[in-house]
Write an enzyme that holds these catalytic residues in place. Sequence first.
Site, mmCIF file in Angstrom:
data_model
loop_
_atom_site.group_PDB
_atom_site.id
_atom_site.type_symbol
_atom_site.label_atom_id
_atom_site.label_comp_id
_atom_site.label_asym_id
_atom_site.label_seq_id
_atom_site.Cartn_x
_atom_site.Cartn_y
_atom_site.Cartn_z
ATOM 1 N N SER A 1 0.802 -1.377 0.522
ATOM 2 C CA SER A 1 0.062 -0.024 -0.241
ATOM 3 C C SER A 1 0.365 1.398 -0.396
ATOM 4 O O SER A 1 0.845 2.595 -0.321
ATOM 5 C CB SER A 1 -0.937 -0.377 1.593
ATOM 6 O OG SER A 1 -0.470 0.456 2.308
ATOM 7 N N ASN A 2 2.278 1.048 0.644
ATOM 8 C CA ASN A 2 2.659 2.088 0.400
ATOM 9 C C ASN A 2 3.685 2.832 -0.636
ATOM 10 O O ASN A 2 4.006 4.103 -1.105
ATOM 11 C CB ASN A 2 4.033 2.477 1.600
ATOM 12 C CG ASN A 2 3.251 3.074 3.187
ATOM 13 O OD1 ASN A 2 3.665 4.126 3.120
ATOM 14 N ND2 ASN A 2 3.802 1.688 3.945
ATOM 15 N N MET B 1 11.194 -6.413 4.382
ATOM 16 C CA MET B 1 10.707 -6.948 6.254
ATOM 17 C C MET B 1 12.123 -7.720 6.348
ATOM 18 O O MET B 1 12.340 -8.397 7.154
ATOM 19 C CB MET B 1 9.450 -8.049 6.295
ATOM 20 C CG MET B 1 8.251 -7.128 6.466
ATOM 21 S SD MET B 1 7.918 -5.567 7.102
ATOM 22 C CE MET B 1 8.029 -6.856 8.970
ATOM 23 N N ARG B 2 13.261 -7.429 5.730
ATOM 24 C CA ARG B 2 14.305 -7.869 5.645
ATOM 25 C C ARG B 2 15.301 -6.756 6.858
ATOM 26 O O ARG B 2 15.681 -5.490 6.220
ATOM 27 C CB ARG B 2 15.013 -8.219 4.507
ATOM 28 C CG ARG B 2 14.055 -9.252 3.825
ATOM 29 C CD ARG B 2 13.703 -10.184 4.971
ATOM 30 N NE ARG B 2 15.764 -11.253 4.774
ATOM 31 C CZ ARG B 2 15.392 -12.291 5.294
ATOM 32 N NH1 ARG B 2 14.547 -12.374 5.898
ATOM 33 N NH2 ARG B 2 16.634 -12.657 5.766
ATOM 34 N N ASN C 1 13.594 4.292 5.088
ATOM 35 C CA ASN C 1 12.617 3.464 5.800
ATOM 36 C C ASN C 1 11.723 4.539 6.156
ATOM 37 O O ASN C 1 11.578 5.087 7.194
ATOM 38 C CB ASN C 1 13.249 2.404 6.642
ATOM 39 C CG ASN C 1 12.305 1.480 7.605
ATOM 40 O OD1 ASN C 1 11.944 0.503 6.606
ATOM 41 N ND2 ASN C 1 11.801 1.320 8.383
ATOM 42 N N HIS D 1 7.931 3.856 9.563
ATOM 43 C CA HIS D 1 8.103 2.831 9.853
ATOM 44 C C HIS D 1 6.816 2.630 10.894
ATOM 45 O O HIS D 1 6.542 3.732 11.080
ATOM 46 C CB HIS D 1 9.255 2.053 10.760
ATOM 47 C CG HIS D 1 9.517 1.334 12.356
ATOM 48 N ND1 HIS D 1 9.519 -0.172 12.372
ATOM 49 C CD2 HIS D 1 8.785 1.844 13.912
ATOM 50 C CE1 HIS D 1 8.844 -0.206 13.705
ATOM 51 N NE2 HIS D 1 8.972 1.130 14.455
#
Length: 226
Positions: free
Chosen positions: A39-40, A116-117, A133, A135
């Site tokens: 979605s982002n 997700m890494r 990033n 968050h």
Amino acid sequence: MAQSSQPSASCIISPNLPAAPLRGSKPIQLGVLASGNGSNFEALVQAIADGKLRAEIPVLIYNNPGAAVAARAQRWGIPAVLLNHRNYHSREAFDFDIAQTLRQSGVEWVVMAGWMRRVTQVLIDHFGDQMLNIHPSLLPSFPGLHAIEQALAAGVKITGCTVHIVRLKVDSGPIIIQAAVRVLPDDTAESLHQRVQVQEHEILPRAIDLAVRRQAQLTADNSPRS
């Protein structure tokens, strides 16, 4: 902090900059890393289409086969490359291929949008402060996985989201922009996540624009004077 221009969102954004895109000779070349729904990623693409961010996305990299983000990229005509981390013997080897793929696509800035890494120094060395990033918490509170659930378990009354520069330690880099979201008494992880995500979509394009502006100003300030 300044009140958001979207009062219905009941949110505070800081710094609350106008949604006017950076003007320059050419658009920013963004590479996006995503692991899931995307979605982002789509919010970024929409912001570009709406003229809120002067950028192009020459490539999306995703690491999970079947991730919904790949279908989103296909709908927008953006090349999507699957690099499955399970096929690599080390995180460094994985990040090396990511960096090579991004460079081959002409990427200048990298956005981790639901990636997700954990990154290694290999990727950081390639892009430095040009890697961002997003968050779902008000960092430095609740870094790492399950930030929404962490916030609910802690009983905080305000949480939100943060865009920051990537560093080797998870969710520890310099903060670019944040949005605060009130936690309601009857919130579940799902309901709170939905409201936080609205603000993620709002601040991510602004953060990219702000980071690029800051770097351009820093470069200008450090340039030799004639």
